[in-house]
Design an enzyme around this catalytic site. Structure first.
Site, short mmCIF file in Angstrom:
data_model
loop_
_atom_site.label_atom_id
_atom_site.label_comp_id
_atom_site.label_asym_id
_atom_site.label_seq_id
_atom_site.Cartn_x
_atom_site.Cartn_y
_atom_site.Cartn_z
CB CYS A 235 -18.55 82.68 26.28
SG CYS A 235 -20.32 82.46 26.61
CB CYS B 81 -25.78 87.00 28.37
SG CYS B 81 -24.19 87.09 29.21
CG ASN C 264 -17.90 94.28 34.10
OD1 ASN C 264 -17.17 94.22 33.12
ND2 ASN C 264 -19.21 94.20 33.99
N GLY C 265 -19.74 92.05 36.03
CA GLY C 265 -20.11 90.69 35.66
C GLY C 265 -21.30 90.21 36.46
CB CYS D 127 -18.01 88.02 26.68
SG CYS D 127 -19.46 88.69 25.85
CB CYS E 67 -26.15 84.78 23.83
SG CYS E 67 -24.72 85.66 23.22
N GLY F 48 -21.54 101.82 30.88
CA GLY F 48 -22.59 102.07 31.85
C GLY F 48 -22.82 103.54 32.04
FE1 SF4 Z 1 -21.01 87.03 25.89
FE2 SF4 Z 1 -23.18 85.82 24.91
FE3 SF4 Z 1 -21.42 84.45 26.38
FE4 SF4 Z 1 -22.95 86.32 27.51
S1 SF4 Z 1 -23.64 84.38 26.59
S2 SF4 Z 1 -20.77 85.98 27.86
S3 SF4 Z 1 -23.08 87.86 25.87
S4 SF4 Z 1 -21.07 85.41 24.36
#
Ligand code: SF4
Length: 615
Positions: A582, A531, A235-236, A381, A585, A159
């Protein structure tokens, strides 16, 4: 002990604990409201006078650009002070209204509250959600703010728009300083001297939705009855932010910003003060109620808490400045950072991650204690490994540079059709693709070259708010090596394609520089969904992979060939751990399905509206 919140900074209970009836309570209410109002006005005027005085003095001695920057920062800090004074005044008016209403037994709270909310909506900072950000914390160490500033400097890549720090002084009060700009500019030596204290937290912010405004910078100081005793950085993104905020506003809570961190802090304060929960219990309740990503440091009185959402979306690590052993470290000297690359600069040793769903309590004279742990299925992520985190960090148990090299090697293994040869060079779009390209080149046994030079004084481009600023950013950011490309076949490696506009310009740039062929390889699968957990990728409609076929994208980029990593490749890249990550996206496998909260939170449409409202 939970008590009445007498400070206007925390309106959590201003409408909740007012006396119910009688003249004496009524007069008491009015007196308290007036006192709060006068106090806030005094703060505001003091801030303004300080600003005027400071303006005059710095104007006389500032001649060089650095001093000018310091001047700007100083003025900015003072403006915040003045603005916060105004905010306090605003809230004091509200509180007075609440006291009147409580004393008279009539329902004027909603109208006063409505007026306050209307005034707030009129501000420029309609939306300022935290997104791709970084946090830091230091407990009971000399020069804590300086250490926080060093950590924030090391994670500045997370950031660059604004930053701030808060420290607890000798009297137990929390003082904060925030400003627009980079850590070195905002948290300079003068600020570090002013924020003396042995415990501190900090934050760097990159707003990818909503407006850039210092009011949305962190940390947020949450005032309790006894004064400013709590500060928070997070953060998030919370996906149920709007729902929870609306609930809190109906209960009389007034917000100064649109940050998730402020919401988390005020929710904790409410459960602690109104419901009498211990801070640990309040945090645990908040952890279970909030949906989404939050890696958070919270200063409360003489303690520091570090906690993380139950899925562990964003990275969050703990280190120690001197502790050597394997046992739980002493609280004194413990440090926190979004990424452990922040520790090297301070001499701290990485100890471990704050676990998903964990609450750590740091208290003088005690070891670091894990006072809560309620994890859910991990959803780290995967984009942090591919793009966001620094290569010298270890996150989610993976060394980032190694993970990226594995991605490159995986892509090279699938690229047998691309013949080797002396004219074949592999080059990254610097910097986040460097190690992916290195892994590719090693596996392909091809020449690795830094053919594009990056100007490091330009920020990340794909998340700049307008296309014009993104275009300008690309031109300012990259330049090809001179007389290098004629006759070369180039494998150009990038970490992702979002809109494709930046990459298209780079391909054109290389073509103009003489490249014979350009083969684009992308170190992540096609981005097909936004995301909701802390990274603001564009709306689904804006994503190029949703608008064009592979062949069309190749033509749009002007590339000779184009390949992506496949979602299925993650099985081999993260052996045995694929389900801990995750990838929503890329495959729309959202743990919180967007349909279930589309009407009430930060959907792409809502973000668009917010961004427009800022202009
Ligand atoms: Fe990461 Fe994509 Fe999941 Fe967001 S959606 S947490 S950018 S993997």
């Amino acid at each position: 002990m939970p008590g009445f919140l007498g400070s206007p900074g925390d309106a959590v209970t201003s409408g909740l604990r007012a006396p119910a009836d009688g003249l004496a309570p009524f007069l008491g209410c009015v007196a308290k409201g007036l006192a709060a109002l006068l106090e806030a006005m005094a703060d505001f005027l003091a801030g303004l006078l300080d600003l005027l005085f400071h303006l005059d003095s710095v104007q006389l001695r500032c001649r060089d650009p650095q001093s000018n920057q310091q001047k700007e920062n100083a003025i900015h800090g003072l403006m915040i002070q003045a603005w916060e004074g105004a905010g306090l005044w605003n809230e004091a008016v509200f509180r007075m209204g609440a006291w009147f209403s409580a004393g008279l037994g009539i329902l004027i709270v909603p109208s006063v509250q409505g007026a306050c909310q209307g005034a707030r909506r009129g501000r420029r900072f309609v939306s300022g959600r935290s997104n791709m950000c970084g946090i830091a914390g230091v407990f009971e160490t000399e020069g804590a703010v300086g250490i926080v500033a060093s950590i924030l400097f090391a994670i500045q890549h997370r950031g660059q728009e604004s930053c701030g720090a808060a420290a607890r002084d000798g009297a137990g009060r929390v003082l904060a300083h925030k400003g627009m700009g980079l850590v070195k500019q905002v948290l300079d030596e003068e600020v570090q001297g002013r924020l003396s204290g042995r415990t501190a937290i900090g934050h760097v912010r990159y707003p990818t939705a909503g407006c850039s405004d210092v009011v949305n910078a962190q940390p947020h100081v949450i005032e309790l009855a006894e004064g400013p005793l709590m500060a928070i950085s997070s953060n998030g993104d919370l996906i149920n932010y709007a729902e929870v905020r609306s609930r809190l506003e109906q209960e009389g809570v007034i917000f100064k910003s649109d940050n998730d961190a402020e919401l988390i802090g005020r929710l904790i304060a409410m459960y602690h003060v109104r419901d009498g929960l211990s801070i640990e219990a309040a945090i645990a309740r908040v952890q279970s109620e909030l949906k989404g990503a939050f890696s958070t440091v919270l200063m409360y009185r003489d303690r520091l808490y570090a906690f993380r959402d139950p899925h562990g979306f964003r990275p969050f690590v703990m280190g120690h400045l001197s502790h050597e052993g394997e046992d739980e470290p002493p609280s004194e000297g413990t440090v926190f950072s979004s990424e452990c690359c922040g520790f090297g600069i301070t001499g701290a040793r990485r100890l471990r991650e704050v676990l998903p769903g964990e609450i750590l309590r740091l208290e003088k004279g005690h070891p670091v204690l894990s006072v809560g742990h309620a994890p859910l299925r991990p959803r780290h992520c995967v984009f942090e490994l591919i793009y966001f985190s620094r290569p010298d960090s270890t996150i989610f148990g993976e060394a980032v540079y190694q993970a990226r090299q594995r991605i490159g090697a995986c892509m090279a293994a699938q690229d047998e059709a691309l013949a080797n040869g002396e004219d074949l060079i592999v080059m990254p779009v610097p910097d986040s693709s460097n190690f992916i390209a290195l892994g590719y080149a090693k596996a392909k046994r091809a020449e690795f070259t830094m053919g594009l030079l990056r100007n490091h004084y330009v920020g990340r481009t794909f998340i700049k708010p307008t296309q014009a600023s993104r275009d300008e950013g690309v031109k300012q950011k990259f330049n090809p090596l001179p007389d290098f490309f004629p006759g070369k076949r180039v494998v150009l490696i990038d970490d992702s394609i979002v809109r494709g506009t930046s990459l298209r310009k780079l391909v054109r740039m290389l073509r103009s520089a003489g490249a014979k062929e350009i083969h684009v390889r992308i170190g992540s699968p096609k981005v097909i969904g936004p995301c909701y957990y802390g990274i603001d990728t564009p709306t689904r409609e804006e994503l190029i992979a949703n608008r064009m076929s592979e062949a069309e994208i190749k033509d749009y980029l002007g590339a000779d060939s184009l390949r992506w990593l496949e979602v299925s490749d993650f099985e081999g890249l993260l052996p045995g751990r694929r389900q801990d990550f995750c990838t929503a996206c890329f495959d729309l496998d959202y743990i919180y399905p967007p349909e279930s909260f589309a009407a009430k939170t930060n959907t792409p449409a809502a973000r668009t509206v917010s961004a427009e409202a800022c202009s």
